[in-house]
Design a protein around this motif. Structure first.
Motif, PDB file in Angstrom:
ATOM      1  N   GLY A 118       4.358  -2.691   5.590  1.00  0.00           N
ATOM      2  CA  GLY A 118       3.972  -1.619   4.674  1.00  0.00           C
ATOM      3  C   GLY A 118       2.469  -1.574   4.477  1.00  0.00           C
ATOM      4  O   GLY A 118       1.862  -0.492   4.400  1.00  0.00           O
ATOM      5  N   ALA A 119       1.841  -2.761   4.405  1.00  0.00           N
ATOM      6  CA  ALA A 119       0.385  -2.845   4.240  1.00  0.00           C
ATOM      7  C   ALA A 119      -0.344  -2.326   5.480  1.00  0.00           C
ATOM      8  O   ALA A 119      -1.406  -1.702   5.370  1.00  0.00           O
ATOM      9  CB  ALA A 119      -0.026  -4.284   3.957  1.00  0.00           C
ATOM     10  N   ILE A 120       0.236  -2.562   6.668  1.00  0.00           N
ATOM     11  CA  ILE A 120      -0.347  -2.015   7.906  1.00  0.00           C
ATOM     12  C   ILE A 120      -0.359  -0.485   7.836  1.00  0.00           C
ATOM     13  O   ILE A 120      -1.361   0.160   8.153  1.00  0.00           O
ATOM     14  CB  ILE A 120       0.446  -2.489   9.149  1.00  0.00           C
ATOM     15  CG1 ILE A 120       0.219  -3.987   9.392  1.00  0.00           C
ATOM     16  CG2 ILE A 120       0.034  -1.694  10.391  1.00  0.00           C
ATOM     17  CD1 ILE A 120       1.003  -4.554  10.561  1.00  0.00           C
ATOM     18  N   SER A 121       0.768   0.084   7.384  1.00  0.00           N
ATOM     19  CA  SER A 121       0.860   1.546   7.250  1.00  0.00           C
ATOM     20  C   SER A 121      -0.164   2.063   6.245  1.00  0.00           C
ATOM     21  O   SER A 121      -0.807   3.095   6.466  1.00  0.00           O
ATOM     22  CB  SER A 121       2.267   1.945   6.791  1.00  0.00           C
ATOM     23  OG  SER A 121       3.238   1.469   7.688  1.00  0.00           O
ATOM     24  N   ALA A 122      -0.333   1.323   5.137  1.00  0.00           N
ATOM     25  CA  ALA A 122      -1.304   1.708   4.102  1.00  0.00           C
ATOM     26  C   ALA A 122      -2.722   1.667   4.655  1.00  0.00           C
ATOM     27  O   ALA A 122      -3.530   2.578   4.430  1.00  0.00           O
ATOM     28  CB  ALA A 122      -1.184   0.784   2.896  1.00  0.00           C
ATOM     29  N   GLY A 153      -5.855   1.287  -0.755  1.00  0.00           N
ATOM     30  CA  GLY A 153      -5.475   1.117  -2.161  1.00  0.00           C
ATOM     31  C   GLY A 153      -4.586   2.216  -2.700  1.00  0.00           C
ATOM     32  O   GLY A 153      -3.683   1.958  -3.503  1.00  0.00           O
ATOM     33  N   VAL A 154      -4.814   3.467  -2.241  1.00  0.00           N
ATOM     34  CA  VAL A 154      -4.033   4.590  -2.753  1.00  0.00           C
ATOM     35  C   VAL A 154      -2.567   4.506  -2.334  1.00  0.00           C
ATOM     36  O   VAL A 154      -1.701   5.132  -2.941  1.00  0.00           O
ATOM     37  CB  VAL A 154      -4.621   5.945  -2.295  1.00  0.00           C
ATOM     38  CG1 VAL A 154      -5.973   6.185  -2.926  1.00  0.00           C
ATOM     39  CG2 VAL A 154      -4.718   6.031  -0.775  1.00  0.00           C
ATOM     40  N   ILE A 155      -2.282   3.737  -1.280  1.00  0.00           N
ATOM     41  CA  ILE A 155      -0.895   3.547  -0.836  1.00  0.00           C
ATOM     42  C   ILE A 155      -0.337   2.219  -1.327  1.00  0.00           C
ATOM     43  O   ILE A 155       0.849   2.109  -1.656  1.00  0.00           O
ATOM     44  CB  ILE A 155      -0.800   3.588   0.712  1.00  0.00           C
ATOM     45  CG1 ILE A 155      -1.512   4.822   1.270  1.00  0.00           C
ATOM     46  CG2 ILE A 155       0.658   3.559   1.164  1.00  0.00           C
ATOM     47  CD1 ILE A 155      -0.891   6.128   0.876  1.00  0.00           C
ATOM     48  N   ILE A 156      -1.205   1.193  -1.391  1.00  0.00           N
ATOM     49  CA  ILE A 156      -0.759  -0.156  -1.761  1.00  0.00           C
ATOM     50  C   ILE A 156      -0.151  -0.193  -3.157  1.00  0.00           C
ATOM     51  O   ILE A 156       0.909  -0.809  -3.369  1.00  0.00           O
ATOM     52  CB  ILE A 156      -1.945  -1.160  -1.679  1.00  0.00           C
ATOM     53  CG1 ILE A 156      -2.288  -1.459  -0.218  1.00  0.00           C
ATOM     54  CG2 ILE A 156      -1.627  -2.456  -2.404  1.00  0.00           C
ATOM     55  CD1 ILE A 156      -1.196  -2.157   0.557  1.00  0.00           C
TER      56      ILE A 156
END
Length: 276
Positions: free
Chosen positions: A10-14, A26-29
């Protein structure tokens, strides 16, 4: 173990989406951790701040070497953003997580609007005897092999806008890149390439100031921060390569749709007190 792997992916996608849009992961995390994994809001903000430091540092070095970043303007405005970030981090500890969620959603929607607006490329000359001349807030940047000169304008309102951007960074755990670019591009009338690269340089320093307060409060948890940081850095690297062959307009549209959906969902959860 499976949760850490999912968090890493998920962090890779963010990081990928953040890099492609220039706003960091940060806006996705924050939505990923709070809504996807049920992580308490303040722990999610702490993890996001560390990821912001990691992703901005690498890119900042490259932009400085290429001559786009104005170090003097960046360090001057860091006085405002750092002060704002410390205040934002302190206020964050006093606010209800649901209130933070609603503020976060509002800032995300503002970010979408700012990023969809056209960006005029300013190139102002130095005015002798002006505040900008006295503070030496001017410089040159390379453009298609030619060095172009520019100077800042409206330094005082830009400085206060930077303070607000820093406060939002410390409060919400995001880079506030859109707000920093708004201050430098729209208010201070700096060239777009200078404002975006200088903003990137400043984001990491701003995040360090506020993350120290989260660390002191025990809200930076290694088991959450580690996969998020590594994932966002990997995603940002992939994004930087993808950006070279991507169409900017399509990226902006895709980004606007994703962030709008996240904003509405964050707002809904904040109003329903689901972050408590």
């Amino acid at each position: 173990m499976s949760e850490i792997i999912i968090l890493f992916l998920g962090a890779i996608s963010a990081g990928l989406l953040g890099s492609l849009t220039g706003l960091g992961g940060g806006v996705i995390i924050i939505p990923l951790l709070t809504l996807g994994f049920g992580v308490p809001m303040h722990y999610a903000i702490g993890a996001s701040l560390i990821s912001v430091i990691g992703t901005s540092s690498g890119a900042a070095v490259a932009f400085v070497k290429e001559g786009f970043t104005n170090m003097r303007i960046g360090m001057f405005l860091e006085i405002a953003t750092t002060a704002g970030a410390i205040v934002g981090a302190l206020v964050s500890g006093m606010l209800n997580p649901n209130t933070i969620g609603i503020i976060f959603a509002s800032i995300l929607l503002l970010t979408v609007v700012l990023n969809l607006k056209g960006k005029p490329d300013h190139q102002e000359p130095v005015i002798k005897g002006s505040l900008e001349d006295k503070l030496k807030l001017y410089g040159t940047f390379p453009d298609k092999g030619v060095l172009k000169s520019y100077s800042a304008r409206n330094t005082v309102p830009g400085f206060f806008m930077m303070m607000f951007a820093g406060a939002m960074s410390g409060l919400l755990g995001i880079g506030s890149g859109a707000l920093k670019v708004l201050a430098m591009d729209n208010m201070m009338r700096l060239p777009f390439k200078v404002s975006t690269t200088t903003s990137n340089f400043m984001i990491g320093v701003t995040a360090v100031a506020s993350s120290l307060i989260y660390f002191q409060r025990g809200e930076i948890i290694p088991v959450i921060v580690a996969p998020v940081l590594v994932g966002v850095v990997v995603g940002s690297f992939i994004g930087s390569k993808t950006l070279m062959v991507s169409k900017t307009k399509k990226l902006k549209t895709f980004f606007a749709i994703v962030i709008t959906i996240l904003s509405v969902y964050m707002m809904y959860n904040g109003i329903r007190s689901n972050f408590s």
